[in-house]
Design an enzyme around this catalytic site. Structure first.
Site, PDB file in Angstrom:
ATOM      1  N   SER A 162       3.141  -5.652  -6.662  1.00 41.88           N
ATOM      2  CA  SER A 162       4.306  -5.610  -5.775  1.00 41.88           C
ATOM      3  C   SER A 162       4.013  -4.633  -4.645  1.00 41.88           C
ATOM      4  CB  SER A 162       5.533  -5.127  -6.556  1.00 41.88           C
ATOM      5  OG  SER A 162       6.605  -4.794  -5.710  1.00 41.88           O
ATOM      6  N   TYR A 208       9.654   1.202 -12.274  1.00 43.04           N
ATOM      7  CA  TYR A 208       9.127  -0.101 -11.852  1.00 43.04           C
ATOM      8  C   TYR A 208       7.881   0.089 -10.990  1.00 43.04           C
ATOM      9  CZ  TYR A 208       8.800  -4.643  -9.544  1.00 43.04           C
ATOM     10  OH  TYR A 208       8.350  -5.845  -9.051  1.00 43.04           O
TER      11      TYR A 208
END
Length: 248
Positions: free
Chosen positions: A143, A157
């Site tokens: 990501s 995350y």
């Protein structure tokens, strides 16, 4: 059809929706054979049925990537059905955004289990097959949060996605040569990822952010296809893609 994709056997985790589903559809349209893993059997059955009805070759195995045996069974399905596996796309992921002070340790555990250990289980299942064949391609979905820490709220995350990037780069150095390693680092892409937050304030922020920013999941599917279709001596190591309007 793409001559460097046609006939390749591609295993995809998290394939019942979002990036995984779009990637399956796109690669089959380019001539790949796919073996799809996810937890939702009904979604997998529907998707595989549609791909077959369109003339594609597709199989599925109900797969929880937090279970090593499930991921091994998914890869072995590809080998038993098609005789080999050429690519694994470690796509399954969870984005549970909340401040660290909220102490949502169950969500931290789940992100570590899915985002990090799930990727490692995919690597562990596919790598022996690639080594036997003398070829293969591992594609891991990280990501933009694996490049820049998304905080407040995304610290854990981001930690998992930084880990995916680090593991991928270490893997490339260890197994380079005939086996390729690619990390895909997307920004806001329309998928179910945005629904992973149970912390009310964070969930509202994330969903609003995605409504403003998100680009279609097939944006990532095309990036994955680009990495796969390169000649065997070309290894696309990282692809970062964002909506043009996304600053983060």
């Amino acid at each position: 059809m793409s001559k460097n994709i046609a006939g390749k056997v591609v295993v995809i985790t998290g394939a019942s929706s979002g990036l995984g589903e779009s990637t399956a559809r796109h690669l089959v349209a380019l001539g790949a054979k796919v073996v799809l893993g996810a937890r939702r059997k009904d979604r997998l059955e529907t998707l595989v049925g549609e791909l077959r009805n369109a003339g594609g070759e597709a199989e599925f195995v109900v797969t929880d990537v937090t279970r090593k045996a499930d991921v091994e069974a998914l890869v072995q399905k590809a080998v038993s059905r098609f005789g080999r596996v050429d690519v694994i796309v470690n796509n399954a992921g969870l984005m549970a955004i909340s401040p660290i002070a909220a102490g949502r340790t169950d969500e931290w555990d789940a992100m570590i289990d899915i985002n990090i250990k799930g990727v490692l289980y995919g690597i562990a299942a596919a790598l022996p097959e690639f080594q036997k064949q003398g070829s293969g391609h591992i594609i891991n979905i990280s990501s933009v949060a694996g490049i820049k820490v998304f905080a407040p709220g995304g610290s854990v995350y981001s930690g998992t996605k930084f880990a995916v990037r680090a593991i991928s780069e270490g893997l490339r150095q260890e197994i380079g040569g005939a086996i390729r390693t690619t990390t895909i680092l997307p920004g806001a892409v329309d998928s179910e990822l945005k629904f992973g937050s149970q912390h009310a304030e964070s969930a509202a922020f994330v969903q609003g952010f995605y409504e403003q920013m998100a680009i279609p999941a097939d944006s990532v599917a095309r990036a994955i296809a680009y990495a796969i279709e390169q000649p065997a001596d070309v290894d696309i190591n990282e692809i970062v893609l964002r909506p043009t309007v996304q600053e983060f």
